[in-house]
Structures are given as structure tokens and as C-alpha cells.
Design a protein around this motif. Sequence first.
Motif, mmCIF file in Angstrom:
data_model
loop_
_atom_site.group_PDB
_atom_site.id
_atom_site.type_symbol
_atom_site.label_atom_id
_atom_site.label_comp_id
_atom_site.label_asym_id
_atom_site.label_seq_id
_atom_site.Cartn_x
_atom_site.Cartn_y
_atom_site.Cartn_z
ATOM 1 N N LYS A 1 -65.468 14.201 -87.936
ATOM 2 C CA LYS A 1 -66.537 15.355 -88.449
ATOM 3 C C LYS A 1 -66.033 15.702 -89.993
ATOM 4 N N SER A 2 -66.911 15.174 -90.778
ATOM 5 C CA SER A 2 -66.538 15.348 -92.337
ATOM 6 C C SER A 2 -67.794 15.838 -93.317
ATOM 7 N N ALA A 3 -67.737 16.831 -93.663
ATOM 8 C CA ALA A 3 -68.739 17.126 -94.422
ATOM 9 C C ALA A 3 -70.040 17.322 -93.675
ATOM 10 N N GLY A 4 -69.834 17.834 -92.484
ATOM 11 C CA GLY A 4 -70.883 18.001 -91.619
ATOM 12 C C GLY A 4 -71.603 16.786 -90.969
ATOM 13 N N ASN A 5 -71.065 15.682 -91.181
ATOM 14 C CA ASN A 5 -71.466 14.539 -90.624
ATOM 15 C C ASN A 5 -70.488 13.954 -89.550
ATOM 16 N N ARG A 6 -71.186 13.486 -88.452
ATOM 17 C CA ARG A 6 -70.331 12.918 -87.479
ATOM 18 C C ARG A 6 -70.119 11.359 -87.539
ATOM 19 N N ILE A 7 -69.157 10.719 -87.832
ATOM 20 C CA ILE A 7 -68.760 9.415 -88.190
ATOM 21 C C ILE A 7 -68.332 8.710 -87.088
ATOM 22 N N SER A 8 -68.516 7.589 -86.872
ATOM 23 C CA SER A 8 -68.071 6.755 -85.774
ATOM 24 C C SER A 8 -66.624 5.964 -86.545
ATOM 25 N N PRO A 9 -65.421 6.212 -85.951
ATOM 26 C CA PRO A 9 -64.499 5.443 -86.534
ATOM 27 C C PRO A 9 -64.516 3.928 -86.367
ATOM 28 N N THR A 10 -65.258 3.425 -85.308
ATOM 29 C CA THR A 10 -65.546 2.068 -85.040
ATOM 30 C C THR A 10 -66.169 1.461 -86.147
ATOM 31 N N GLU A 11 -67.367 2.318 -86.596
ATOM 32 C CA GLU A 11 -68.115 1.804 -87.622
ATOM 33 C C GLU A 11 -67.336 1.770 -89.123
ATOM 34 N N ILE A 12 -66.414 2.517 -89.268
ATOM 35 C CA ILE A 12 -65.544 2.534 -90.455
ATOM 36 C C ILE A 12 -64.721 1.278 -90.101
ATOM 37 N N GLU A 13 -64.059 1.165 -89.006
ATOM 38 C CA GLU A 13 -63.200 -0.009 -88.890
ATOM 39 C C GLU A 13 -63.701 -1.444 -88.982
ATOM 40 N N GLU A 14 -65.064 -1.373 -88.646
ATOM 41 C CA GLU A 14 -65.497 -2.690 -88.749
ATOM 42 C C GLU A 14 -65.794 -2.814 -90.208
ATOM 43 N N ALA A 15 -66.432 -1.882 -91.068
ATOM 44 C CA ALA A 15 -66.582 -2.310 -92.168
ATOM 45 C C ALA A 15 -65.344 -2.464 -93.103
ATOM 46 N N VAL A 16 -64.083 -1.709 -92.849
ATOM 47 C CA VAL A 16 -62.979 -2.162 -93.317
ATOM 48 C C VAL A 16 -62.547 -3.605 -93.352
ATOM 49 N N THR A 17 -62.427 -3.912 -91.897
ATOM 50 C CA THR A 17 -62.102 -5.411 -91.594
ATOM 51 C C THR A 17 -63.190 -6.402 -92.043
ATOM 52 N N ALA A 18 -64.195 -6.309 -92.362
ATOM 53 C CA ALA A 18 -65.167 -7.185 -92.688
ATOM 54 C C ALA A 18 -65.057 -8.198 -93.909
ATOM 55 N N GLY A 19 -64.300 -7.614 -94.797
ATOM 56 C CA GLY A 19 -64.144 -8.692 -95.768
ATOM 57 C C GLY A 19 -62.690 -9.106 -96.165
ATOM 58 N N GLY A 20 -62.088 -9.171 -95.192
ATOM 59 C CA GLY A 20 -60.960 -9.911 -95.024
ATOM 60 C C GLY A 20 -59.854 -9.431 -95.874
#
Length: 495
Positions: free
Chosen positions: A401-420
Motif C-alpha cells: 500500500k504505497s501513496a494510496g495505491n494497492r500494488i501487487s508484489p507479483t506484478e513488480i517481481e515480473e517486471a523486475v525479472t523480465a529484462g534479464g
Amino acid sequence: MIPLDPVPRPIDHLTLCGAPGNVALVTREGALDYAGLEAAVGALAAWLAGQRLAPGDRVATWLPKTRIACLMPLAAARAGLVHVPINPLLKQLQVQHILADSGAALLLTQAARAETLDDVACRVVTDEPPLDGPGLPPSEADPNALVALLYTSGSTGRPKGVMLSHANLWLGAISVAHYLKLTPSDRVLGVLPLSFDYGQNQLFSTWAAGASVVPFDYLLPRDVYLAIERERITTLAGVPPLWVQLLDIDLQEISLNSLKRVTNSGGALTRQMIAGLRDRFPQADLYPMYGLTEAFRSTCLDAALVADHPDSIGRAVPFAEVMVVRPDGGRAGPGEAGELVHAGPLVAQGYWRDDDRTAVRFRPAPDWAKSGGMAVWSGDTVVADADGLLRFVGRDDEMIKSAGNRISPTEIEEAVTAGGETSEAVALGVPDDKLGQAILVVAKGDGSAEGALRERLRRELPNFMQPARYDWRAELPRNANGKFDRARLKGEVTS
């Protein structure tokens, strides 16, 4: 105060709630009175009806707070379509996911935004539709018909579409307008994204009261103060990070005398914030609230009780039945922690085309509930005192819960690992004075690729989803099931 009529109507009938000559909407394009609002919604609905769309088709908007963006929720409803508002802060990958998941047939956006998209199946329209000419009359839609999909992040995966009916939106508007005591003389400043239930409801509850709403995209927090003074705003809604920013600013002769009420959701107010808001806005009533998109709004603390109960989220709002349920399904007693469960007509219809996740969150209400039917089991732990006032204890899931946004950790993790740059990552929310929680990523590697990773994520993720810092490790700990040991990592990084 508007009456609490429990009979829902089609949401596009909100255009009929205000006196024809009263101002309904103020945007950069100018002001619309209620007669103009009705005419413009009818014309936009007629344009949609001419776009070769089938009843129930999804139409998406990816726009800042333009007049079109404000009218589309009602116009789509009047045309028998389902509106999908997309947060203008989102970027290509998130937008394309929402378009594909919703099966949107049409996207209304701006040319510069459209150029960032590729491989979308829907028709993209960048020309502004007409808001004059012959229009469709108010609809006779079934109040239980699906009318909107609001996408919200889940703790395990990409954003999911919450299915909302005319009744959900109409009764939510009536509920808020009633307990906030909105009147036709009020002027509401809409600083929250219209893709959020809280932001969209500012349009609906204002119009239900026959009042005026001023949707506003701001660059700097000081702009909010200037807008309050310029537009003679009576009502301001926000989330905790906004209050932190506003309380850091010296007013320097800006007049806030018009402000009558301040409302908060999207995260708990601290005692320090409450003291600061009461000092900064002494003439305004403060309403702390709790809600979740799956049931819109659950509780509100009466402004008269804030000083004596600063840690409370209040009681159930009109049309909501809110219960504290023990793990065994029984009713929790005063002082006993339990899960907040919300039943009644504000409960959404589930997640769009996602029976598995719907079954987890939407389950039958307890046998002892007054409302019956489906309820939203929030996953949040609360405690009620002897007077029935609720206090938020904690969130049981892994959402950030950051700056009023509910953020999926899975979505962050997928983005972080997508570029190698790294092959393994765990995203965690850690306490932050201004954001509520900041995003920390524990990643496998020596950190040499952090610069490239940050540069790529700045292109691919909106600002509120950017990790604040990284913790690089040779290996990430796992539990007995072979999954990342999130509890251990959380303990290590917050100790």
C-alpha cells in the motif's frame, strides 16, 4: 442532506439529480450546468451507439481528467455498454493487459498515448467525440446489469477487473452524498484518478447531491491549495501521502475559508496527520474512511468522533453491513480481532472472467448476517470496541500500500525479472513516513545491473510502482515448500 432511498436507478440518471441551471462539472473546457450535463451525456451516448458495438461491449478510456473522461461513465451506461477507466499514470504493459483482459472493443485516448501501444485488438479512437446534437434519453437499464470494470491490483498477479452494476454505483453515490451531508451549494475538488472507485465516486456522489465537481490534475501539492482558493472548494478528498505533502507547505496567504470537509481513504491516518489536518483546516470536518474496490466503501468515522477516537475507521456506511468475523465463522466480540466482512448491496459482482479469484474473495455471508447473499471477505483484521467503532489492525495479504495505491508484489517481481538483469526477485512494502509503504526489492545478484534495471523500469512502470531501493543477495531464502520465504525477508529488511 439527501434522503437514503434504497431503490437503485440506472447510473446515467445522475444527470437528472441537479437543478438544470446549477453547475455540475468544471473542467479545462469550461463549466457545464445540469441541463448541459444531460445533453452532453446523451450526445456522447448517441455517438457510442453509432460505433457498431454490441450491448455489453467494453469501452475503455485512457485519459486525464478531460470533460470526455468525466462523462464516459454515464454515457457508456446510457448506451448499454461497460466502461473500463484506465489510470492515466499506467504505461504500455499495464494498459495492454487491461485492454486484453477486459476484451475492450474500443479505446478512447489521446494520440500521444495511442502511439505507445502495440498489438491491441480493440479499435483505438483519438479524435474527440461530439458532445452536441441529438442524444439518447436516460436509459431504462436493469439496476443489476454490469456497467463498469474497475481494475485493481491483487497480491498474486496482474490487475483484475472488479465488476460493478448500476446498483453498486448508484447506491454508493447516494450513501456518500448522504453521510457527508453534501448539498447543491457544495463544490468538490476531484484530485484522485477517475479509475479509482474513490475518485470516480466523487463525480457520482457530487451529482447525486446536485452539487458541482471540479476534477483536477495537479503537478505540485501547492496547486491543490491554489485550486481550493480559486474554485471556492468546500470538499477535498485525498489519501495519506497527499496530506503529508500538503502539510509540508507554507500557505503564504492562500485562503482556505471555503473548505467545509476533508475526507480520507486509501490508508490509515496517523495521529500526527489528524492533528496536522485539524490545525491546517480548522473550519473543516474530517472524515476518515475505509473501503475496498470490491465493496466500494465500508466504513466512515463521524467527524464529531475524530478527536476522541483518532485510531478508528468508524462504523458501516449506509447500505453496508460490516461484520467482524472470527476464524471459526462466529461473530467477534468487543475487543476481539477478526476479519472485516462486508455484505449488502454495495458488494460488487466478482472479478471479471476470474472464477478462481472470485471464489476466494466473494463468499457467502455468515449465517448470522442480516443481508445474506454474497459478501466480500476483505482479508483485513479489525477490532470493534464496546460502542461498535472499528479499528484497523492489519492486512493479511501481501499487498503493498504505497501513496494510496494497492500494488501487487507479483506484478513488480515480473517486471523486475523480465529484462534479464536478475533472475529472482521479491517485492516487499516497508514503512515510509510519506508513502505509507515504499517498495523494496530483494533481488539475486551483485547489484552491478541496478542502473540498467532502474532505467528500464522507468520506461515500463508508472512512478508509483517504481522500487525505492534494492537489496542484492547471492541467494534468496526459500521455505519448506520451495517458495521464497517472504516472512523471513520482511523480518530481515524491517528489523
